[in-house]
Design an enzyme around this catalytic site. Structure first.
Site, mmCIF file in Angstrom:
data_model
loop_
_atom_site.group_PDB
_atom_site.id
_atom_site.type_symbol
_atom_site.label_atom_id
_atom_site.label_comp_id
_atom_site.label_asym_id
_atom_site.label_seq_id
_atom_site.Cartn_x
_atom_site.Cartn_y
_atom_site.Cartn_z
ATOM 1 N N ASP A 53 47.890 24.941 65.797
ATOM 2 C CA ASP A 53 49.202 24.486 65.337
ATOM 3 C C ASP A 53 48.983 23.231 64.503
ATOM 4 O O ASP A 53 48.047 22.463 64.753
ATOM 5 C CB ASP A 53 50.127 24.182 66.520
ATOM 6 C CG ASP A 53 51.586 24.077 66.108
ATOM 7 O OD1 ASP A 53 52.331 25.043 66.325
ATOM 8 O OD2 ASP A 53 51.980 23.021 65.567
ATOM 9 N N CYS A 81 61.505 34.586 62.695
ATOM 10 C CA CYS A 81 62.771 34.053 63.218
ATOM 11 C C CYS A 81 63.714 33.679 62.081
ATOM 12 O O CYS A 81 64.660 32.923 62.276
ATOM 13 C CB CYS A 81 62.517 32.850 64.128
ATOM 14 S SG CYS A 81 61.735 31.448 63.310
#
Length: 398
Positions: free
Chosen positions: A252, A342
């Site tokens: 990340d 998303c």
């Protein structure tokens, strides 16, 4: 209850009567100068259509709360909506060894712009419209009454406009009621333990919409080398390790998220030192892995929304295609790709098309083996297709 009457532009009433909850400024015959949160009655040719609250700062000027002219927008209204949502959650969600879920999902629960995530004995309230500010206290009281075991309610800063799909959710939190929440909340999800930064983490601190998909990864990871891209605090990574993954590589861009992911491994009795954690740009890492010839049995792609406005949709589709193509270049024969979007503005067909294009360019044949969308605590009203945002597919390399 003081109500301001607003006339709709001709022909727009039918969308609201059918159940759509948004009224854009251009849909009003005249935009009034009234305070945020003012209760307004929308009329067409003088006849009542719907009742909602006004937001002067957003392109969405009115959000509909009810189509019943006899229903007042008061404490009893919010209490009833919260009770109804809670009853639906308890009836529809498998809460086995799980203490966290989305209690209020905005338009899906008849409270446009209101999000409440329940993390154990703490609730996190996020308001997506300045027009909701006057009702914050009523929502807090409704939550306290519906869930007597609550220890505290934490608020996250609302945004002034929500015609842009995704805010970063980085506004610092503040206690609205009750005992001060710890810096990190400890929650249970399907027997796993996670630490949640509800004070300043993304959104409300955790992505509860992926709960069932994380559990799916636990089942699929046995004996596999796993790469989890955009891992955030390690939800998929922990579940992969709990499921018996041979190795888990978590990446990340946010160093704080990586630190939390490592801690979540430790909290679940998993030896973090046997796995890899890296704060890095996912696209650059995928490229370097390709050069090294490194491959994986299971790759998880759960990026943030690529399309934060309508103008960005085509670029987002291209971005999904590029990301999935890079990942497929690292997937072993017989491996699994778990890929998610998303972005509400990127529809199912467009996202699947991007993955199909990626597979073609990567020279990989894929079979769709699992297709999932939002869980029951993130409901979608049929008349509000904009509420359909989460897409999660598991593809097998064949």
């Amino acid at each position: 209850m003081n109500v301001v009457k607003l006339e709709l532009a001709p022909g727009l009433g039918r969308h609201l009567r059918a159940g759509h909850p948004w009224v854009f400024r251009k849909a009003l015959a005249q935009v009034p100068k009234i305070p945020p949160g003012s209760v307004v009655d929308l009329a067409e040719n003088g006849k009542f259509v719907a009742r909602g609250y006004f937001d002067p700062h957003s392109a969405i000027a009115v959000r509909v709360l009810t189509r019943n002219p006899r229903q007042s927008i008061d404490a009893a209204f919010f209490a009833q909506r919260v009770r109804q949502a809670l009853a639906e959650r308890r009836a529809l969600i498998d809460l086995t060894d799980t203490d966290s879920f989305r209690l209020l999902h905005g338009e899906g629960d008849g409270l446009p712009g209101v999000v409440v995530d329940l993390y154990g004995r703490y609730a996190v309230l996020k308001l997506y419209s300045a027009g909701l500010t006057p009702y914050r206290g009523l929502i807090v009281e409704a939550l306290k009454a519906a869930i007597p075991e609550l220890q505290g309610i934490l608020g996250r800063d609302e945004v002034g406009r929500d015609d842009v799909e995704e805010d970063e959710g980085r506004g610092a939190g503040r206690m609205l009621w009750g005992e001060k929440a710890p810096e990190l909340l400890s929650i249970r999800e399907r027997g796993a333990t996670f630490l949640v930064d509800a004070w300043k983490g993304q959104k409300t601190g955790f992505f509860l919409d992926q709960r069932e998909n994380r559990y799916l990864i636990r089942r699929l990871a046995q004996g596999r080398d796993v790469l989890n891209c955009f891992c955030f605090s390690g939800g998929f990574s922990v579940n992969a390790a709990l499921g018996g993954a041979k190795s888990v590589f978590s990446v990340d861009l946010d160093p704080d998220a990586i630190a939390l992911a490592r801690e979540n491994f430790t909290r679940n009795g998993l030896p973090a030192e046997k796995h890899d954690f890296l704060a890095a740009d996912v696209f650059k890492l995928l490229s370097s892995f390709r050069e090294e010839g490194r491959t994986f049995d299971l790759i998880i792609l759960d990026p943030p929304a690529f399309a934060k406005s309508q103008k960005a949709v085509q670029a987002a589709i291209d971005g999904y295609a590029s990301l999935n193509r890079q990942a497929l270049g690292l997937l072993r024969p017989g491996g699994l790709l778990a890929t998610a979007s998303c972005s509400a503005r990127v529809g199912t067909n467009d996202f699947l098309g991007a993955v199909k294009e990626a597979a073609f360019k990567a020279g990989v044949d894929l079979a769709l083996v699992e297709e999932r969308y939002q869980p029951p605590d993130h409901p979608i009203r049929l008349q509000f297709p904009e509420g359909r945002y989460l897409k999660f597919y598991v593809m097998a390399s064949v």
